[in-house]
Design an enzyme around this catalytic site. Sequence first.
Site, PDB file in Angstrom:
ATOM      1  N   GLY A   1       2.204   5.771  -1.931  1.00 26.07           N
ATOM      2  CA  GLY A   1       1.971   4.416  -2.184  1.00 26.07           C
ATOM      3  C   GLY A   1       2.879   3.882  -3.248  1.00 26.07           C
ATOM      4  O   GLY A   1       3.515   4.533  -4.072  1.00 26.07           O
ATOM      5  N   CYS A   2       2.682   2.521  -3.278  1.00 25.35           N
ATOM      6  CA  CYS A   2       3.699   1.771  -4.270  1.00 25.35           C
ATOM      7  C   CYS A   2       3.211   1.790  -5.667  1.00 25.35           C
ATOM      8  O   CYS A   2       3.875   2.228  -6.541  1.00 25.35           O
ATOM      9  CB  CYS A   2       3.653   0.145  -3.575  1.00 25.35           C
ATOM     10  SG  CYS A   2       2.111  -0.617  -3.573  1.00 25.35           S
TER      11      CYS A   2
END
Lengths: 347, 347, 347, 347
Positions: free
Chosen positions: B155-156
Amino acid sequence: MIQSSKDIDVAVFGATGYSGFELVKLLLNHPRVRLGHATSGSNPDANLNQLHPTTLDLPLCSPQSVPLNEIDLAFLCLPHGAGPGRGQEEAARLARAGVRVIDLGGDYRLREIDHYRRWYQTEHAHADLLGSFVYGLSEFHRTRIADATRVANPGCYPTCTALALYPLAEAGWLTEGSIVINAVSGLSGAGRGLKIPSLFVEANENVTPYHPGQVHRHVPEIMQTLRDMSGAEIPSVVFVPHLAPVNRGILATIHVPLSQGPSMSEIREHYAARYEKEPFVHLLAEGATASLKHTCGTNHTAISLHPCEGGLVVVASIDNLLKGAAGQAVQNMNLMFGLPETEGLPC
Amino acid sequence: MIQSSKDIDVAVFGATGYSGFELVKLLLNHPRVRLGHATSGSNPDANLNQLHPTTLDLPLCSPQSVPLNEIDLAFLCLPHGAGPGRGQEEAARLARAGVRVIDLGGDYRLREIDHYRRWYQTEHAHADLLGSFVYGLSEFHRTRIADATRVANPGCYPTCTALALYPLAEAGWLTEGSIVINAVSGLSGAGRGLKIPSLFVEANENVTPYHPGQVHRHVPEIMQTLRDMSGAEIPSVVFVPHLAPVNRGILATIHVPLSQGPSMSEIREHYAARYEKEPFVHLLAEGATASLKHTCGTNHTAISLHPCEGGLVVVASIDNLLKGAAGQAVQNMNLMFGLPETEGLPC
Amino acid sequence: MIQSSKDIDVAVFGATGYSGFELVKLLLNHPRVRLGHATSGSNPDANLNQLHPTTLDLPLCSPQSVPLNEIDLAFLCLPHGAGPGRGQEEAARLARAGVRVIDLGGDYRLREIDHYRRWYQTEHAHADLLGSFVYGLSEFHRTRIADATRVANPGCYPTCTALALYPLAEAGWLTEGSIVINAVSGLSGAGRGLKIPSLFVEANENVTPYHPGQVHRHVPEIMQTLRDMSGAEIPSVVFVPHLAPVNRGILATIHVPLSQGPSMSEIREHYAARYEKEPFVHLLAEGATASLKHTCGTNHTAISLHPCEGGLVVVASIDNLLKGAAGQAVQNMNLMFGLPETEGLPC
Amino acid sequence: MIQSSKDIDVAVFGATGYSGFELVKLLLNHPRVRLGHATSGSNPDANLNQLHPTTLDLPLCSPQSVPLNEIDLAFLCLPHGAGPGRGQEEAARLARAGVRVIDLGGDYRLREIDHYRRWYQTEHAHADLLGSFVYGLSEFHRTRIADATRVANPGCYPTCTALALYPLAEAGWLTEGSIVINAVSGLSGAGRGLKIPSLFVEANENVTPYHPGQVHRHVPEIMQTLRDMSGAEIPSVVFVPHLAPVNRGILATIHVPLSQGPSMSEIREHYAARYEKEPFVHLLAEGATASLKHTCGTNHTAISLHPCEGGLVVVASIDNLLKGAAGQAVQNMNLMFGLPETEGLPC
């Protein structure tokens, strides 16, 4: 309907910066105020509409040309520091001339002269006056402000942070570990001075912390206020301000360690009681989160409370040019002149 | 000059969301890749230029029409969760068919099935596959990714946070008190779904925290990675994400308590050594501060270190659509196919 | 795969403005170019990462320290006008030294010396060189550029406008009444100089025309190009540029009176035929409308055609820093060195 | 001071869209108005602060629950068209019940029923009422509005355009060729409905024309008003609206061909005389250019005049939510109730 009489004569010293211009607009709409003089040190012969894109036709004048005996109150929106035309000097000149003063700059906020020296990195030529200014956080010093002739209007970050933590400080719940304050400000907080980071292309599509870890000059102001509120020492504060690509607003996201002590519902009740009667401080309902938009364009403060592992997250927002500057200055004027506190401050 | 041959056949499943579209652009410019198929579940007969303002003339197709035996690698940019056309199902279908997969969604990142259940609030229909995916944080699992056939792209927020803290975790310096992570994301992080808070008028001139205090689904992913990096339990993490009015980028401002332990210069040296050879991780010089702009439009990570009372502030930024999604996916593809790690990723 | 050899040595004079920085990034990613020197007149000893928030570690140097005999091509991104370090002088110095030059400034675009004097309001110290520069609108002068040693890269507004109207000019359809061009530019078009209107707070939440009605220096450039394209005089052009709160991009909305003459479908066919083989010019499908987003971050031009009462509205967009400056410069370099025209220019 | 008595009871139908919410804020601050009812068709049981990020604690109600006999005036901020809860029906219901109405929607602005049919592409169920509404452009129909019981508040584009051209129309100077209007609107003009182009990521860093060349429904409204102002037919109008990434504001840049006729100074004098006494229309000084910022947050209109070859460029700006909607509605209410026209409208 009887038209309210405009019977308070005021002057704005430094009407062309962002805070000064905002203040001018509030005062022109205030039912009791007559704004007779708006000064500009660098453009005393101009009209405001030549310096800002506005339809307001307001002639400016030099600070020296304001007839001090004709004004009931002077607002100062000047750069801080020593020297002609700066806040330190002008506030002293006016105060010594017996003029009521609300200073929106930082020169008279810190009571301790060596705090001033250290954080503002300059000498104070009028240190003897420091004690004569009341710190103008309206909700905290309401009665003292009502009696004051000199008010040091709080900084924008300190206003937001202190109102966010006031109930905790007062209750003696700020005693554990580091309080971590991450705050975001709009670009008007950086002023109208010409510098690369304030250019549109630099600030737009960007978020940038400034002075992380270092002590920003708002930290001693925050510490002084929290100490006053709690009557005790405050554990360390870590403060990281950020610039976000918005014109105005301050949002503070504050982590308060609270491993022992009150339950979340006790805390919430305490905030609710504290701010129940405040016209400009709002505890949001459970589940809601404060954002810039809650207060942008208003004199309000929005606060939301969020439990987290080992503590509490408090989120608070204000409009930096209103509650964080010009709005609170008008609120303080209302207190000083016995007007309804909300007069001239749109809801 | 001999033109590089385009010899890797890839497909993008879910090419019309923000990550998918960004990935398509990277792949079309990659010297070794042939993008034969780009799918859309909802608009399989459209052209990309009918769904996005772009000059790219790229026909879409249905996921079912991709000839799996003709592709060397499938990228998945699908909504997570169970059900047809979602990440869980599609990744399983492709993986079981023997296709190499890089999944940009969240379904195969958490190794523990009950973590998945708890944070994604749904059952996992293919829990047996969880262990077969390598967590694709390129800098941490480089060799495992090179051998992998299935990669769960991080994920970011976890990418940004884990790279910010990796040197500390590895050195065993994440042992005291709460780590307070305040992070800011651009609106593309909220996806292209229609909801009021994603409207321009709502997000513009606003900054808003979301889920403060609550546990966001990125927290268990961050915790899992930091545990893997340190080989030990991690003290509590407080994570408050915010939306800021920018299209792209993630900035994490992290307070790490470090009352005992290494000096600031030791920490700085350790970061410098750790990232010295990394093409996409940059420790900024002392005095500089990481901002969104440092990495926007690139696959890079910028990190700056700042001492503070009782600890350390780490600031890190990435572009959420590149290093936080499509860029890291291409970096992982490069690793899987033995290409130079920076191939097709502009500096 | 055989790595392309980097065999073209280039220098960028003026690497720290917005166009120069954009050009640096393109050149560093170009498979055939070695960027050996990037100059700064005011900060020759700095590194680019001290002047811009970037992870690029690129040392700068003084213009005088570039060994002219070692470079194959010099790009100039300098302020126009006379005097040391400005475009007029530097381009002349390099050209007279036999160095191939692509000048991104405005000093060598107008062929007529009195046009230059009038619109740039300064003398030209090297008027004898004016005729030796090829006007670098790639799509119009492709073959001349391929043979050129000196190229005057077009301005951003003229590029967008000329490509929007090229098919009409060429067909002799620009003969009636006033052509009204309303154009919008992002703030990077105003440069990195410090001035009040370029501050974030001023430009944000604002749209402002500049010089409406007056003749902007881009008008004679547009007129010169349209005359060249049509081989005839052009009726009057009304040009109103606006600043909009975006970082980059130019959008031109052009009203062309066409009461007699071709039908809409003839016009559309003519545009389609004209641009069919152009890699960087795209006629959008009927019903679509060009916007900044169509071309932002690319070297492309998007054009859409719309019938209106008594004429035609043509909408065109480019990225002002790419097709309007650095991107077209690279396109021209590719032409000059016999490379594929799209080399190093991401789609 | 004697507190003004709040003696005008009003209701807002449709208080949760952008115009409705803006109107609510104006009315709450108006010294003479009591806002007793604010309705929401879709969320009648909610509080405004659950639907918008605001500190305003305002309960909503259903349209049916408003006691019509207790209100002096109803404002309608509803979607136009036929059917329950839409403007056509609600305005008719209230008007027939004898309630004074100011309709901010488009249903009663066009006098010709077939114009309505054509541009709104729906039947009008209450065509018999069309003639009973006064078109509420305050500066044009001041005396008729003062006597009216039903007012159709003008659209935002028509308000800006008509005020920009009123002096020319009145003087009979709109007779040559095509008037080309390029206008820019902020995103609040697109409403709060959920659609892809209104998402932050789509609109930000973008400028996009919409319906270029086609006839927008504001064109017949503009034509009707200009005809009324000039008492004659108007030559063709080309109108191209654009969306720009700002929350609010409309800027119109208008090219008027004027090859014969008055000199620039005559025109300027005529504008000055026309608007000399208008509190909300400002002709800017020669050399200044109107921008969104001139009027954003106010009820004002800023106009600047610029000569160009063969004619004139008129630039005008308003705040679309204030002078273009809620502000003008309050201005009209003031006229209807004999209050000072500026009451409750901040300067």
